[in-house]
Design a protein around this motif. Structure first.
Motif, PDB file in Angstrom:
ATOM      1  N   VAL A 960       0.799  -1.330  -0.161  1.00  0.00           N
ATOM      2  CA  VAL A 960       0.046   0.011  -0.001  1.00  0.00           C
ATOM      3  C   VAL A 960       0.978   1.323   0.042  1.00  0.00           C
ATOM      4  O   VAL A 960       2.209   1.083   0.331  1.00  0.00           O
ATOM      5  N   LEU A 961       0.364   2.253  -0.220  1.00  0.00           N
ATOM      6  CA  LEU A 961       0.896   3.719  -0.583  1.00  0.00           C
ATOM      7  C   LEU A 961       0.642   4.689   0.568  1.00  0.00           C
ATOM      8  O   LEU A 961      -0.473   4.706   1.215  1.00  0.00           O
ATOM      9  N   LYS A 962       1.516   5.825   0.794  1.00  0.00           N
ATOM     10  CA  LYS A 962       1.203   6.802   1.682  1.00  0.00           C
ATOM     11  C   LYS A 962       0.811   7.965   0.726  1.00  0.00           C
ATOM     12  O   LYS A 962       1.411   8.234  -0.595  1.00  0.00           O
ATOM     13  N   ALA A 963      -0.092   8.838   1.042  1.00  0.00           N
ATOM     14  CA  ALA A 963      -0.493  10.071   0.087  1.00  0.00           C
ATOM     15  C   ALA A 963      -0.746  11.317   1.157  1.00  0.00           C
ATOM     16  O   ALA A 963      -1.457  11.093   2.053  1.00  0.00           O
ATOM     17  N   GLY A 964       0.234  12.353   0.552  1.00  0.00           N
ATOM     18  CA  GLY A 964      -0.154  13.592   1.736  1.00  0.00           C
ATOM     19  C   GLY A 964       0.603  12.969   3.276  1.00  0.00           C
ATOM     20  O   GLY A 964       1.353  12.226   3.326  1.00  0.00           O
ATOM     21  N   ARG A 965      -0.088  13.593   4.209  1.00  0.00           N
ATOM     22  CA  ARG A 965       0.544  13.323   5.371  1.00  0.00           C
ATOM     23  C   ARG A 965      -0.288  12.370   6.343  1.00  0.00           C
ATOM     24  O   ARG A 965       0.288  11.538   7.287  1.00  0.00           O
ATOM     25  N   ASP A 966      -1.389  12.081   5.833  1.00  0.00           N
ATOM     26  CA  ASP A 966      -2.591  11.459   6.579  1.00  0.00           C
ATOM     27  C   ASP A 966      -3.364  10.353   5.990  1.00  0.00           C
ATOM     28  O   ASP A 966      -4.153   9.992   6.368  1.00  0.00           O
ATOM     29  N   THR A 967      -2.885   9.949   4.666  1.00  0.00           N
ATOM     30  CA  THR A 967      -3.691   9.103   4.093  1.00  0.00           C
ATOM     31  C   THR A 967      -3.086   7.944   3.613  1.00  0.00           C
ATOM     32  O   THR A 967      -1.971   7.660   3.009  1.00  0.00           O
ATOM     33  N   LEU A 968      -3.685   6.803   3.911  1.00  0.00           N
ATOM     34  CA  LEU A 968      -3.477   5.236   3.264  1.00  0.00           C
ATOM     35  C   LEU A 968      -3.734   5.289   2.021  1.00  0.00           C
ATOM     36  O   LEU A 968      -5.093   5.098   1.611  1.00  0.00           O
ATOM     37  N   ARG A 969      -2.971   4.814   0.832  1.00  0.00           N
ATOM     38  CA  ARG A 969      -3.685   5.316  -0.571  1.00  0.00           C
ATOM     39  C   ARG A 969      -3.643   3.761  -1.199  1.00  0.00           C
ATOM     40  O   ARG A 969      -2.564   3.175  -0.942  1.00  0.00           O
ATOM     41  N   PHE A 970      -4.519   3.582  -1.943  1.00  0.00           N
ATOM     42  CA  PHE A 970      -4.832   2.516  -2.655  1.00  0.00           C
ATOM     43  C   PHE A 970      -4.959   2.680  -4.038  1.00  0.00           C
ATOM     44  O   PHE A 970      -5.882   3.536  -4.509  1.00  0.00           O
ATOM     45  N   LEU A 971      -4.065   2.074  -5.085  1.00  0.00           N
ATOM     46  CA  LEU A 971      -4.144   2.118  -6.433  1.00  0.00           C
ATOM     47  C   LEU A 971      -3.978   0.782  -7.322  1.00  0.00           C
ATOM     48  O   LEU A 971      -2.967   0.412  -7.721  1.00  0.00           O
ATOM     49  N   PRO A 972      -4.846  -0.172  -6.972  1.00  0.00           N
ATOM     50  CA  PRO A 972      -4.852  -1.489  -7.408  1.00  0.00           C
ATOM     51  C   PRO A 972      -4.773  -1.562  -8.879  1.00  0.00           C
ATOM     52  O   PRO A 972      -5.468  -0.572  -9.698  1.00  0.00           O
ATOM     53  N   PRO A 973      -4.212  -2.701  -9.577  1.00  0.00           N
ATOM     54  CA  PRO A 973      -4.361  -2.820 -11.006  1.00  0.00           C
ATOM     55  C   PRO A 973      -5.786  -2.959 -11.244  1.00  0.00           C
ATOM     56  O   PRO A 973      -6.674  -3.647 -10.519  1.00  0.00           O
ATOM     57  N   LEU A 974      -6.344  -2.399 -12.413  1.00  0.00           N
ATOM     58  CA  LEU A 974      -7.428  -2.497 -12.775  1.00  0.00           C
ATOM     59  C   LEU A 974      -8.041  -3.833 -13.102  1.00  0.00           C
ATOM     60  O   LEU A 974      -9.369  -4.025 -13.202  1.00  0.00           O
ATOM     61  N   THR A 975      -7.261  -4.782 -13.415  1.00  0.00           N
ATOM     62  CA  THR A 975      -7.111  -6.146 -13.465  1.00  0.00           C
ATOM     63  C   THR A 975      -7.420  -7.092 -12.450  1.00  0.00           C
ATOM     64  O   THR A 975      -7.487  -8.318 -12.240  1.00  0.00           O
ATOM     65  N   ILE A 976      -7.214  -6.623 -11.164  1.00  0.00           N
ATOM     66  CA  ILE A 976      -7.172  -7.336 -10.044  1.00  0.00           C
ATOM     67  C   ILE A 976      -8.360  -8.302 -10.005  1.00  0.00           C
ATOM     68  O   ILE A 976      -9.463  -7.745 -10.043  1.00  0.00           O
ATOM     69  N   THR A 977      -8.154  -9.620  -9.552  1.00  0.00           N
ATOM     70  CA  THR A 977      -9.121 -10.476  -9.321  1.00  0.00           C
ATOM     71  C   THR A 977      -9.757 -10.370  -7.832  1.00  0.00           C
ATOM     72  O   THR A 977      -9.142  -9.714  -6.895  1.00  0.00           O
TER      73      THR A 977
END
Length: 995
Positions: A960-977
């Protein structure tokens, strides 16, 4: 109502299948006994080739057939080779031989699998008649010699109940673990063990002398040959005791015994001798032709059947084919670039072929090399009939399913025969011809008529009905006991040769289906599980990840036969008899991959990184070595669910086969020229992007999101200069925006922390607190307003739709272009191709990057201001070259299909429901769920916990990723099952339990 067909796969069982409502089920009666292997249970889940293509461009089937005729006419037919595999085992597959033989092409002979063993059996018995399953069922003792039925013939397992089981195998297989006796012999010593067993039968007077006199009267000569082997030293070398030999003899004397042999025991130059020596044991005991007794290997699947096809032709070896001697190659149901031994030799030889045609079901290395690719029909979509080398049934395979995809072997051959005026009978006549060699059994199934229930009951099929014993053998003097130290450091300093074992895998079949990626060794060899090592032979090497298998001998190394790269190690030499590949002839050595010597220093990857790379990233020291869709595997073999897709880049998943194939095909022709010439894939990519967006825009191709935004700024400023006397140069952006890392886009970014160190910056950028604050900043110098509809780096913060639409109306009234930075949101990340479509606006300029290339660097400026820039105003050396624009074409095509089929909407809903539940279950840590579509985030209450969540998630197997100071970010592949989503959130729940 269910219908019956047969499994087409090239394995022992040849299962009968009940087909009902598009589902496959093992036939409950007969040898199949109601269950199927994993390959058939998941048959519909494997991606197949759906469209014909030539030089990477999709074409119609009619165009493909016309192109096939054109390519075959390019050269003399004597310069054409048909290389046909056994990927589909139906008898009708031979119909292509009928055509190619009659036009004067060359065909192949020999075997990549079992030829040496069959040659030995025929030499001794005069024919290769297999022991029927019905007779194995009657046996009292079963000897599994190099055969693991759990993997290669699971339908044998019900037959072994309440029997004495003896296993002879270098590996402690599943059947060995349940056996009464397991001889874990050294590889390539089977011949000597078989001869020693026969010798002791003579010593103990346990021979059936009456039988020998009648059917094997040269037995005394063979007994003398067995005496050339020194029993004590040979048994010691192979790791067998005299007591074990005696125990085996005690179990098999005066019993009904079935010797069930595997292919691995004959993957050597003397493979024919090994099967002849095993046959000699059975002959000496007088077991051939008796109930419950005999040898089960791979019988001749065409025994008792004559072919209706004309197949006489010049032939070359299938094992070491000299591809460079041909100008046109037609490959049917085979993957020679991975299945052939010494694969690198085959790859280099195939480079010189003018026309490579691939006809098959699945993508692989060979299909990616091909010029013309023609998809085949599956066994459900055509008529066929098959026999087996594991039993005597003949099974009809009627067409059960309609499909627009592919063409059958018969229909393709029919087209060619018509074009070349070669006679070909109707398909059903051929099938009836094959059926004429069968009769119906009591249960209504077909049985090959000429086959005996008790093979060799009246002697052997030699000229005098006598069994022909081995007359001489060549003793391998290199078989010496290898003593391996348990001291890791000492072991690594010594280069010990190990025996290579290449058995079948439970998950793959040859190079099809779910292939292994590991090398299996004993832990005492001193290499850590998960470590990458280089395995080398005299012909090549392969890098694989270690898995421990302490049921192996210390002098062996196991790589399953479907593993990528395993045939870099294998020799292209041919067995002495049978023209068979000898996959286990090469000895191998191993070396740790991460140890690299340079200027006397040992450096691992982390040290190399620190020494030779600018330290601009706070790296987590994990090295990923492979990926499949949303699953990553690191150098230790650990798997992770990737909810980041490389920060939104790998939109169609890691190692997407379609994208990889398109790229490989393109770079095999041309990668780059320059934008001074027409680039066909670039024009097609621009068309695809414009149509998917729904906007009337033209495109410019660069290499990154930052470049795309630079281009957008240049367009806006030149547009401002054209519009009246007052120069418009000012660009308004938002304070929490992020637009790139070049000097200009850093300045365009509204985050003040980004403006340190690199000044002086280009001027003309003004920052608004929010959308509503933009109006007050507009003036006569404003060239454009540049916004992100969802601020990714700013915390996955969506803009208010009504405010954005109001801003657009205001800007249009003042003729000020709106630039929407969709570097992260573009490519259906938010559900539509662009977030602008979702927001219902029509910007003048849109920028795209990240997911639009699926991993290949690309940046795109789209604009309705088509006439602003003139030749020379803007450019890019690499932008939109053949490589990147080909990737864009493939990615957009896949994404369009996901959208149009409804799959994208369904998987987005499933992901967001899982994320919503995760959020609700952890409201003590999170304050809100934010984002749109597959661009999501969770706001944390305590920013101090964010890093620990990300670290814990990685340890549990989720990225998973960090965004800004306070956000846990999700950018999964669009083909995820759904399965990958479930697995990823399972890891996240585990991670949160440790926060």
């Amino acid at each position: 109502m269910s219908k019956t067909t047969a499994c087409p796969l090239d394995c022992f069982d040849a299962c009968e299948i009940e087909y009902k409502n598009f589902a496959l089920k093992g036939k409950s009666s007969g040898h199949t006994q109601g269950f199927l292997c994993p390959h058939m249970n998941h048959f519909g889940e494997y991606d197949r080739i759906t469209k014909p293509r030539y030089k990477g461009i999709s074409i119609s089937m009619q165009e493909a057939l016309s192109k096939l005729k054109e390519l075959l006419d390019t050269n003399d037919k004597s310069e054409t080779l048909l290389y046909r595999g056994s990927g589909n085992f139906g008898l009708m597959q031979e119909v292509t031989d009928h055509f190619f033989a009659q036009v004067g092409a060359t065909l192949t002979n020999g075997s990549l699998c079992d030829g040496a063993g069959e040659a030995g059996i025929i030499k001794g018995r005069g024919s290769n008649k297999n022991m029927p399953l019905s007779e194995i069922a009657k046996s009292e003792v079963i000897i599994f010699w190099g055969r693991n039925p759990h993997t290669t013939s699971s339908h044998l397992l019900p037959l072994v109940k309440n029997k004495t089981i003896i296993v002879i195998d270098p590996i402690k297989t599943e059947i060995a673990q349940m056996a009464d006796i397991h001889l874990q012999i050294k590889p390539h010593t089977d011949l000597y063990l078989a001869m020693i067993l026969t010798r002791f039968l003579h010593i103990n007077s346990s021979c059936d002398y009456e039988y020998l006199e009648k059917y094997a009267n040269e037995y005394e000569d063979f007994y003398e040959l067995t005496q050339t082997i020194r029993i004590k030293s040979m048994l010691e070398n192979m790791g067998v005791t005299l007591g074990q030999v005696g125990t085996i003899l005690a179990h098999i004397e005066n019993k009904r015994v079935a010797f069930v042999c595997g292919v691995g025991i004959q993957k050597y130059k003397d493979g024919a001798d090994i099967l002849r020596a095993i046959d000699a044991i059975v002959v000496t005991l007088g077991l051939f032709g008796k109930e419950g007794c005999g040898v089960a290997y791979l019988g001749d699947s065409k025994e008792g059947i004559t072919t209706p096809f004309i197949t006489e032709a010049k032939r070359v070896s299938k094992v070491n084919t000299k591809f460079n001697e041909f100008k046109t190659l037609f490959i049917q149901g085979a993957n020679p670039l991975e299945q052939m031994p010494n694969a690198q030799r085959a790859y280099n030889a195939m480079k010189h072929i003018q026309n490579v045609i691939y006809f098959g079901l699945y993508e692989n290395v060979t299909s990616q090399r091909a010029d013309l690719v023609i998809p085949a029909k599956t066994f459900l979509e055509k008529n066929d009939i098959r026999t087996s080398y594991g039993h005597n049934a003949m099974i009809e395979m009627p067409k059960l399913q309609e499909s627009e995809i592919g063409i059958s072997e018969y229909d393709l051959t029919s087209f060619l025969c018509k074009e070349y005026k070669i006679q070909l009978k109707p398909e059903q006549e051929y099938i009836e011809h094959f059926k004429s060699f069968s009769h119906k059994s009591d249960d209504g199934s077909l049985i090959v008529s000429a086959r005996e229930d008790l093979p060799y009951k009246n002697g052997f099929d030699t000229d005098d009905n006598m069994f022909v014993f081995l007359e001489e053998i060549e003793i391998d003097r290199s078989i010496n006991k290898i003593v391996l130290t348990k001291n890791r450091d000492k072991q690594r300093k010594k280069s010990k040769e190990l025996y290579l074992i290449t058995p079948k895998s439970t998950t793959s079949l040859n190079s099809q289906f779910k292939r292994e990626a590991f090398v299996y060794i004993h832990s005492d060899l001193g290499y850590n599980e998960g470590e990458s090592i280089v395995v080398s032979s005299s012909v090549g090497s392969v890098t694989l990840v270690v898995k421990h298998k302490d049921t192996l001998r210390l002098d062996t190394l196991l790589i399953y036969s479907g593993t990528k790269g395993v045939n870099n190690l294998t020799s292209s030499e041919i067995s002495w008899e049978g023209d068979s590949a000898v996959y286990q002839e090469e000895k191998v050595t191993i070396q740790a991959k991460k140890e690299r010597v340079q200027r006397g220093e040992i450096m691992n990857i982390e040290e190399l990184d620190k020494k030779y790379l600018l330290q601009t990233y706070g790296r987590d020291n994990v090295e990923f070595v492979s990926g499949t869709n949303a699953t990553l595997t690191d150098s230790s073999g650990k798997k992770y669910i990737d909810f980041t897709s490389g920060i939104g880049v790998v939109s169609v998943g890691h190692a997407n086969k379609r994208v990889n194939r398109a790229i490989c095909e393109q770079i095999s022709n041309i990668t780059h020229i320059s934008n001074l010439y027409n680039i066909a894939p670039q024009a097609k990519a621009a068309e695809a992007v414009a149509k998917a967006s729904g906007y009337d825009m033209a495109c410019f191709f660069g290499n990154s999101g930052a470049e795309a935004n630079e281009g957008a700024i240049k367009i806006a400023r030149k547009h401002g200069e054209r519009d009246g006397e007052i120069k418009r140069y000012k660009i308004i952006t938002l304070k929490h925006s992020f637009h790139g890392r070049t000097i200009t886009t850093v300045k365009a970014t509204g985050q003040e922390a980004m403006h340190n160190y690199f000044g002086p910056f280009p001027d003309g950028f003004v920052y608004a607190e929010n959308i509503e604050a933009i109006e007050a900043l507009l003036d006569d110098h404003t060239a454009a307003v540049m916004i992100e509809l969802i601020q990714g780096e700013g915390g996955v913060e969506p803009q208010d739709k009504a405010q954005v639409q109001a801003l657009e109306r205001l800007l249009k009234l003042q003729n000020i272009p709106l630039i929407v930075d969709e570097v992260q949101t573009g490519g259906y990340r938010t559900g539509e191709f662009t977030a602008s479509q979702l927001y219902g606006i029509t910007p003048e300029i849109i920028t795209l990057a990240k997911g639009i290339g699926g991993g290949v660097p690309v940046g795109i400026v789209m604009t309705s201001l088509k006439n602003v820039l003139s030749a020379g105003d803007h450019g890019s050396t690499f932008g939109g070259n053949y490589l990147s624009s080909t990737a864009v074409c493939s990615v957009v095509e896949i994404l369009n299909e996901l959208k149009q089929s409804g799959t994208l909407e369904k998987i987005s809903l499933y992901f967001n429901q899982a994320l919503e539940k995760f959020y609700e279950d952890h409201q003590e840590q999170f304050t809100a769920k934010v984002g749109i579509g597959m661009m999501c985030g969770l706001r944390v209450k305590d920013t101090k916990t964010l890093s620990s969540i990300i670290v814990n998630a990685k340890e549990s197997g989720a990225m998973v990723l960090k965004a800004g100071r306070d956000t846990l970010r999700f950018l999964p592949p669009l083909t995820i099952t759904k399965e990958e989503i479930d697995e990823g959130f399972k890891a996240l729940y585990s991670a949160m339990s440790r926060v």
